[in-house]
Enzyme design. Structure first.
Site, PDB file in Angstrom:
ATOM      1  N   ASP A 198      15.788   0.855   2.363  1.00 24.16           N
ATOM      2  CA  ASP A 198      15.994   1.600   3.358  1.00 24.16           C
ATOM      3  C   ASP A 198      15.339   3.035   3.202  1.00 24.16           C
ATOM      4  O   ASP A 198      16.367   3.865   2.729  1.00 24.16           O
ATOM      5  CB  ASP A 198      17.108   1.857   4.834  1.00 24.16           C
ATOM      6  CG  ASP A 198      17.112   2.799   5.826  1.00 24.16           C
ATOM      7  OD1 ASP A 198      16.409   3.626   5.602  1.00 24.16           O
ATOM      8  OD2 ASP A 198      17.714   3.013   6.253  1.00 24.16           O
ATOM      9  N   LYS A 224       9.799  10.717  10.292  1.00 21.41           N
ATOM     10  CA  LYS A 224      10.574  11.599   9.597  1.00 21.41           C
ATOM     11  C   LYS A 224       9.937  12.674   7.997  1.00 21.41           C
ATOM     12  O   LYS A 224      10.601  12.483   7.661  1.00 21.41           O
ATOM     13  CB  LYS A 224      11.636  11.067   8.601  1.00 21.41           C
ATOM     14  CG  LYS A 224      13.089  10.445   9.755  1.00 21.41           C
ATOM     15  CD  LYS A 224      13.890   9.670   9.182  1.00 21.41           C
ATOM     16  CE  LYS A 224      14.997   9.176  10.254  1.00 21.41           C
ATOM     17  NZ  LYS A 224      15.555   9.911  10.803  1.00 21.41           N
TER      18      LYS A 224
END
Length: 408
Positions: A198, A224
């Protein structure tokens, strides 16, 4: 530190919130967007808006070139061996779900093991819970050290020859822990397991080389890392992706369709059913250009310096608890102020123009490990400065004074 002028490239940061200049400290939830990304999205919709791969007209060709050009940028940015190893997705969540649904279904059998950690975001936990239920596999967890980090000795003791999949966050969105992915991957491979990473919190903040890490799968989210929402990517080793079945079916991903049988396109398109997130990919490509120009090493150094500065200042505030290690951590500080609920802390900070996150951060098992129902979190990025940290500390001291007896 990154020059303060970088901040001028982010239009949203020029506003006031509740009568105060905005201090945005919630980049772990989503980053702000530089003007270059905003302009790239605007240009696409004004000049190149068309569907990709299907039309031979000029706009369709330009849109396809922009979309596939963005894929090439992602591949280079994370060190993939081939553009065919990059699947565009809605984000990290979708990418992990593809692996948990397709790859896991092909390899997991009853009694096999899936290894995780208690620090995983729900997006890297729930898909594996579902995969375990469907297959009869067992979930196992690498234990955390007292500061929230993990030891390689515990990794060695947890992964066995029955382990088929290890799925782990590179950087914790709560603790700021930077996990030793390369070493964990080597241990996983020694036992014949594959590793899913991740990368939602790592990709925006540090240089990533998936070949050097030797991870089998890697997921990232564009929003992000200065890109738009609704776009992300799954990296997978070509040999693995070639043997995986798609999880979405329809237009774009097919090669030949009969009434009773169909065949799929080659990589990467067999995983991209339907009209893709074209504008999102264009925006992500522009974000990668921007981050590359700033320099990922510079961003990492900036984040580390700013986080260390924040830790030094915040840990001097009486009754403020900070969670996670004090070294080898990424650009965020998770904390609680005495017995004041984090939502109340965040509300008071917002009244002073400071945006922080409060809640369980989609990490309820980790909250239970911390013996907290929720926490507040200040997360930093390349547009934040020491002045932002100073304003946060001043505001926390005012918050402490405001709540008075509730502290301690």
């Amino acid at each position: 530190m990154i020059p303060a002028e970088i901040r001028e490239l982010f239009p949203i940061l020029k506003q006031e919130v509740n009568g105060h200049p905005l201090v945005y400290l919630d980049s772990a939830a989503t980053s702000q967007k530089p003007i270059q990304v905003i302009e790239a999205l605007k240009h696409y919709y004004e000049w190149d808006n068309a569907n990709v791969h299907r039309g031979v007209h000029t706009l369709g060709s330009r849109a396809t070139d922009a979309y596939e050009g963005a894929r090439a940028k992602v591949a280079k940015f994370i060190g993939a061996a081939s553009e065919q190893e990059i699947i565009f997705t809605r984000g990290t969540t979708t990418a992990i779900n593809i692996v948990a649904a397709s790859f896991a279904e092909s390899v997991l059998r009853e009694g096999d093991e899936i290894v995780l950690t208690p620090m995983e975001h729900h997006s890297n936990l729930i898909p594996w819970q579902q995969a375990a239920k469907k297959s009869g596999a067992t979930l196992k967890y690498i234990p955390l050290q007292a500061d929230g980090s993990i030891s390689l000795a515990d990794v060695e003791n947890t992964i066995t020859d029955r382990t088929k999949i290890v799925s782990i966050v590179y950087v914790s969105n709560v603790l700021g822990v930077i996990n030793p992915i390369k070493e964990i991957a080597a241990i996983a491979h020694k036992h014949g397991a594959k590793i899913m990473v991740d990368g939602a919190q790592s990709t925006p903040h540090m240089k990533v080389d998936v070949q050097d890490l030797d991870c089998d799968f890697y997921a990232l989210s564009g929003h992000k890392m200065c890109g738009p929402t609704g776009i992300g990517a799954l990296y997978g080793k070509k040999s693995l992706l070639n043997n995986m079945e798609p999880v979405e079916f329809g237009g774009e991903m097919i090669d030949h369709v009969d009434l009773y049988e169909s065949t799929w396109k080659e990589l990467p398109w067999k995983f991209e059913g339907g009209t893709p997130m074209i504008a999102g990919a264009v925006g992500l490509g522009a974000a990668i250009d921007f981050l590359t120009e700033v320099g990922m090493d510079n961003i990492y150094k900036h984040d580390v310096q700013l986080t260390n500065y924040a830790l030094d200042r915040m840990m001097q505030i009486p009754d403020l608890a900070v969670y996670g290690p004090t070294t080898n951590r990424a650009g965020l500080v998770t904390f609680n102020l005495g017995d004041v609920h984090p939502h109340d802390v965040a509300t008071v900070l917002d009244s002073m123009g400071i945006a922080v996150r409060a809640g369980h951060h989609c990490c309820q098992p980790l909250m239970r490990w911390l013996e907290q129902s929720s926490t507040a979190r200040a997360s930093f990025y390349l547009y934040n400065t020491e002045d932002d940290v100073d304003r946060l500390v001043t505001a926390l001291l005012k918050t402490k004074e405001y709540f008075g007896d509730a502290i301690g």
